[in-house]
Scaffold this active site. Structure first.
Site, PDB file in Angstrom:
ATOM      1  N   ALA A  95      13.312  -7.857  -1.681  1.00  9.34           N
ATOM      2  CA  ALA A  95      12.935  -6.575  -1.624  1.00  9.34           C
ATOM      3  C   ALA A  95      11.505  -6.347  -1.170  1.00  9.34           C
ATOM      4  O   ALA A  95      10.594  -7.182  -1.591  1.00  9.34           O
ATOM      5  CB  ALA A  95      12.676  -6.148  -3.159  1.00  9.34           C
ATOM      6  N   SER A  96      11.388  -5.530  -0.069  1.00 10.62           N
ATOM      7  CA  SER A  96      10.149  -5.557   0.772  1.00 10.62           C
ATOM      8  C   SER A  96       8.833  -5.049  -0.136  1.00 10.62           C
ATOM      9  O   SER A  96       9.078  -4.235  -1.031  1.00 10.62           O
ATOM     10  CB  SER A  96      10.403  -5.051   2.139  1.00 10.62           C
ATOM     11  OG  SER A  96      11.366  -5.117   2.821  1.00 10.62           O
TER      12      SER A  96
END
Length: 382
Positions: A95-96
């Protein structure tokens, strides 16, 4: 204000400091809670720069603090072969960091009703943000990993969000859902697939993390032209894990007994290793070489090591070391190609241009391929 609302506003405060003037992105973050797309066990960057396991059940406070901070969270290691709770390995899905997501969305600038192609569904959070911005029925998101895609589908369904989800190689796009107004890419790209241009209408915007292999990564914003080409510039930093079909061979190059060269240079290797992003772009375009560096202590004190490699030949590579107080710096080279000399020549060519910054470079995409240019498309870097 609820605890979730407080956490969300604190996160938006962190994002705003890095990505200003994107109020509509902040509204989307408020509307799409990040925690709904984060697994109960993951790995997050610690304040000291290391990485730590976060466990919703074992330490819920730490988990919530990580989820609502501006940090990326690793959600898969080694394509799922390594346990996130106990192991370490190559990050293959994540998850950036919210500021990174916000920056690419700001560059994408989607409008309600736009048809959006997303490459790399990941946890599903960006697909949900895009669905909030343009409508779920207008979003097509492609994920290459079966398990990652399945979990993203569950996350989105539980949140009541319904984009079109596809498992496959995002390089092929989705012709049945074309034409697209926006293409949002969440994995590193070295060669931009012309398919994305082909499946976009004139005026469409394509935003992607460009990772040529030398030095840092770069955000690239392209606009599709009526003649089927695309032009764009590099408005900043972006560094994502590579698209699987464009991955390079992992690890260090193999050792070989042939063509070994022990050389020296008077040029400080840090001149190249710590060069500005504009120099990285120029060197990559001029040489096609890859690099990675490290700074770490050794038995003699601090060591800065720069690795150079030829992606087309695993038996062509070089290592250049910097140590404090040295008058000359050692080069260990394998193969006949003079990698260090090529890189140095490209660097000083960039200097002779006036040391142009990253934003002065751009890229053109045509059916025949891609090319980097400086200042205008007719000034190709070659």
């Amino acid at each position: 204000m609820t605890d979730l609302a407080k956490r969300t506003e604190a996160l938006i405060g962190q994002v705003t400091a890095l990505v200003p003037d994107a109020a509509w992105v902040y509204d989307a973050i408020r509307a799409v809670p990040r925690h709904q797309y984060i697994p109960h066990v993951g790995q997050a960057w610690a304040p000291d720069g290391g990485i730590r396991v976060i466990d919703h059940d074992g330490d819920p406070d730490d988990w919530w603090n990580a989820v609502y901070s501006d940090t990326s969270i690793v959600t898969q290691l080694d394509d799922g072969a390594t346990d996130l709770a106990t192991g370490s390995g190559e990050c293959t899905s994540s998850a950036s960091a919210p500021s990174t997501v916000a920056n690419l969305l700001r560059l994408l600038d989607p409008e309600p009703g736009h048809r959006v192609l997303e490459i790399g569904t990941g946890t599903g959070w960006t697909a949900a943000l895009l669905s909030h911005l343009v409508g779920g029925h207008n979003v097509t998101s492609i994920e290459v990993d079966d398990a990652v895609g399945e979990q993203a589908g569950k996350n989105l369904a539980a949140a009541g969000v319904d984009p079109c989800l596809i498992v496959g190689d995002g390089a092929h796009g989705c012709p049945s859902r074309a034409p697209f107004d926006r293409v949002h890419v969440t994995c590193g790209i070295q060669t931009v697939p012309y398919t994305w241009v082909q499946q976009s209408r004139p005026g469409a915007v394509i935003v992607l993390p460009y990772r040529p292999g030398f030095g840092t990564g770069h955000a690239l914003r392209l606009v599709v032209m009526p003649d089927g080409t695309a032009y764009g510039r590099f408005p900043g930093f972006a560094d994502y894990m590579m698209m699987r079909s464009q991955r390079r061979a992992p690890g260090r190059p193999p050792r070989t007994s042939a063509d070994k060269h022990h050389l020296t240079t008077h040029i400080d290797p840090r001149t190249i290793a710590y060069a500005p992003a504009g120099a990285d772009l120029a060197i990559a375009a001029l040489t096609g070489l890859a690099s990675h560096g490290s700074a770490e202590p050794d038995e003699d004190g601090e060591l800065c090591r720069l690795w150079l490699s030829d992606p087309g030949n695993p038996y062509s590579w070089a290592v250049v070391d910097w140590r404090p107080g040295a008058e000359e710096y050692e080069i260990y080279q394998v193969g006949d190609r003079p990698l260090w000399d090529e890189v140095v020549s490209a660097y000083f060519r960039w200097v002779s241009w006036g040391e142009p910054e990253r934003e002065r470079f751009g890229m053109t995409i045509t059916p025949e391929g891609q090319r980097i240019w400086r200042d205008s498309p007719d000034r190709v870097v070659e």
